[in-house]
Design an enzyme around this catalytic site. Structure first.
Site, PDB file in Angstrom:
ATOM      1  N   HIS A 100       0.873  -1.179   0.000  1.00 49.02           N
ATOM      2  CA  HIS A 100       0.000   0.000   0.000  1.00 49.02           C
ATOM      3  C   HIS A 100       0.911   1.230   0.000  1.00 49.02           C
ATOM      4  CE1 HIS A 100      -2.563  -2.854   2.386  1.00 49.02           C
ATOM      5  NE2 HIS A 100      -3.570  -2.280   1.751  1.00 49.02           N
ATOM      6  N   ASP A 103       2.148   2.056   3.390  1.00 49.26           N
ATOM      7  CA  ASP A 103       3.070   1.135   4.081  1.00 49.26           C
ATOM      8  C   ASP A 103       4.514   1.552   3.867  1.00 49.26           C
ATOM      9  OD1 ASP A 103       0.834  -0.556   4.300  1.00 49.26           O
ATOM     10  OD2 ASP A 103       1.417  -1.737   2.549  1.00 49.26           O
ATOM     11  N   ASP A 308      -5.897 -13.418   9.254  1.00 51.90           N
ATOM     12  CA  ASP A 308      -4.703 -13.326   8.396  1.00 51.90           C
ATOM     13  C   ASP A 308      -3.531 -14.175   8.882  1.00 51.90           C
ATOM     14  OD1 ASP A 308      -5.878 -11.570   6.564  1.00 51.90           O
ATOM     15  OD2 ASP A 308      -5.167  -9.769   7.589  1.00 51.90           O
ATOM     16  N   ASP A 338      -0.798 -12.404   2.255  1.00 54.15           N
ATOM     17  CA  ASP A 338      -1.487 -11.429   3.101  1.00 54.15           C
ATOM     18  C   ASP A 338      -1.660 -12.113   4.461  1.00 54.15           C
ATOM     19  OD1 ASP A 338      -2.810  -9.326   4.123  1.00 54.15           O
ATOM     20  OD2 ASP A 338      -4.284  -9.148   2.515  1.00 54.15           O
TER      21      ASP A 338
HETATM   22  C1  XLS Z   1      -7.732  -6.407   4.351  1.00 53.61           C
HETATM   23  C2  XLS Z   1      -7.262  -6.639   3.000  1.00 53.61           C
HETATM   24  C3  XLS Z   1      -6.155  -5.707   2.520  1.00 53.61           C
HETATM   25  C4  XLS Z   1      -5.986  -5.803   1.031  1.00 53.61           C
HETATM   26  C5  XLS Z   1      -5.165  -4.714   0.426  1.00 53.61           C
HETATM   27  O1  XLS Z   1      -8.467  -7.209   4.914  1.00 53.61           O
HETATM   28  O2  XLS Z   1      -6.866  -7.975   2.929  1.00 53.61           O
HETATM   29  O3  XLS Z   1      -4.966  -5.945   3.182  1.00 53.61           O
HETATM   30  O4  XLS Z   1      -5.425  -7.022   0.646  1.00 53.61           O
HETATM   31  O5  XLS Z   1      -5.672  -3.472   0.714  1.00 53.61           O
HETATM   32 CA    CA Z   2      -6.009  -9.110   1.258  1.00 49.48          CA
HETATM   33 CA    CA Z   3      -7.505 -10.066   5.387  1.00 47.73          CA
END
Ligand code: XLS
Ligand code: CA
Ligand code: CA
Length: 436
Positions: A100, A103, A308, A338
């Site tokens: 991003h 980031d 995640d 991710d």
């Molecule tokens: C959040 C999302 C985010 C996207 C990118 O839940 O997974 O991280 O992958 O903005």
């Molecule tokens: Ca994501």
């Molecule tokens: Ca996620």
């Protein structure tokens, strides 16, 4: 070289019998499977945000990780972070990364200052990409953290926020294009609502459609050849997100005439939050022609939060992988981790171990899925199940001009009397278990 990963060497493939905790046991980048190397099948990417920007917080507590780039002059810290990030990509031999805009560089007092910060780090990335060969899988704009986005990004009731988003996305697309990104992603964490009581849903959907159309126009204008990807998610942070799941996104794309222009980036955990399996979302995208890329992780099945976690379930991954291969695999997309550490996993080596585990689990899934495809038993069963449709008299029922009266007449004249046959679910499940 920084000393962040001091003492950690490049991770090598050592085979399933190795007990080296920092070796690949299944991911053998150059091994050929179904005519393609594992590296080319899987196209692994490291996500900048979880690995380098996330401080280890949860809803009840803040930072647990101590990273040297969390302190000091923000631009100097961003440069150190970039150095460490590229060191990790090379330790893991990861072919891609994702980010991003927020980031990689600190937000400034004005949009111009923020953009300049992003551009300055992108200059560094450009050099490092050239030197190391690591490529950008996708870039994306963070339009959810800053409080200006609390009521939405392109769906905000305030047109000035919409304008801000256009300016921010334009710049992030420019940077992604300059870095030769393979895709550009839009994830609408705030594109939805907290309560319908204060929301004009029809208007917000129209705003989002216009915004996406402009993104597509701009892609063509600058000659960006990557795919534009929408990432579905049902909720969190918004109570309800408009890009709920793959099927919902497809309906939205069709409504705005964008179904040939935009594909999806499907995340494992988001599929679970939407009440689906990962393979359901993959196969929906295959069936609708919008399969783009994948965010690899796993979601806790009990918590109901977007956890995640790094993937670690081989049987589930193998089935998802089967559908990926069956659909033809990635073109511009890849497997982006991710995935984030648990907040007690404090050590730099934990970052390496998490990725090794994820890469190995997905590699095992690939090996198993390829074996299932080569065996052909599953595909044959499904083909056989629908074989009746190959007969001309049955195909005719789906052809243009077919109608209910003609079909009804056939049922009576031929005395059709369909007999139920077994769906064989247990036999298929047992069959899959031979490969995982
Ligand atoms: C959040 C999302 C985010 C996207 C990118 O839940 O997974 O991280 O992958 O903005
Ligand atoms: Ca994501
Ligand atoms: Ca996620």
């Amino acid at each position: 070289m920084t000393d962040f990963f001091a003492g950690i060497d490049r991770v090598e493939y050592k085979g399933p019998d190795s007990d080296d905790p920092l070796a690949f046991r299944f991911y053998d980048a150059k091994r050929e499977i179904m005519g393609k190397t594992m590296e080319d099948h899987l196209r692994f990417a490291v996500a900048y945000w979880h690995s380098f920007a996330w401080p280890g917080g949860d809803p009840f507590g803040g930072q647990t990780f101590e990273r040297p780039w969390f302190h000091g002059d923000p631009m100097e810290a961003a440069k150190l972070k970039a150095d460490v990030a590229f060191e990790m990509f090379s330790i893991l031999n990861a072919p891609f990364f994702t980010f991003h805009d927020r980031d990689i560089a600190p937000e400034g007092d004005t949009l111009q200052e923020s953009n300049d910060n992003v551009s300055a780090i992108a200059d560094i990335f450009e050099r490092k990409i050239e030197e190391t060969g690591t490529r950008l899988l996708w870039g994306t704009a963070n339009m959810f953290t800053n409080r200006r986005f609390m009521a939405g990004a392109s769906t905000n009731p305030d047109p000035e926020v919409f304008a801000w988003c256009a300016a921010q996305v334009k710049h992030c697309m420019d940077v992604t294009h300059r870095l030769k990104g393979a895709n550009y992603v839009l994830w609408g964490g705030r594109e939805g609502y907290e309560t319908l009581l204060n929301t004009d849903m029809g208007r917000e959907l129209d705003q989002m459609g216009r915004f996406l159309s402009m993104v597509v126009d701009y892609k063509h204008k600058i000659g960006f050849e990557g795919a534009i990807l929408i990432e579905p998610k049902p909720q969190e942070p918004s109570k309800h997100q408009y890009d709920y799941d793959v099927a919902t996104v497809f309906g939205f794309l069709q409504r705005f005439g964008l179904e040939k222009e935009v594909k999806v980036n499907i995340e494992t955990g988001h599929s679970v939050l939407a009440g689906h399996t990962f393979e359901h979302e993959i196969e929906t995208a295959n069936a609708l022609g919008i399969f783009g890329s994948l965010d690899a992780n796993r979601n806790d099945y009990q918590s109901g939060w977007d956890t995640d976690q790094f993937p670690n379930n081989v049987p589930e991954t193998a089935v998802a992988m089967y559908y990926i291969l069956k659909g033809g695999g990635f073109t511009t997309g890849g497997f982006n981790f991710d995935s984030k550490l648990r907040r007690q996993s404090l050590d730099p080596v934990d970052l390496i171990a998490g990725h090794i585990g994820g890469m190995d689990v997905i590699a095992r899934g690939l090996i198993a899925a390829a074996a299932m495809i080569e065996d052909g038993g599953w595909a044959d069963f499904v083909k056989q199940r629908y074989a009746g449709w190959d007969k001309p008299e049955n195909q005719a029922m789906l052809a243009d001009g077919a109608d209910l009266e003609t079909i009804a007449a056939r049922v009576h004249s031929e005395g059709l009397d369909p007999q139920p046959v077994s769906g064989q679910q247990e036999r298929l499940e047992n069959w899959i278990n031979r490969f995982v």
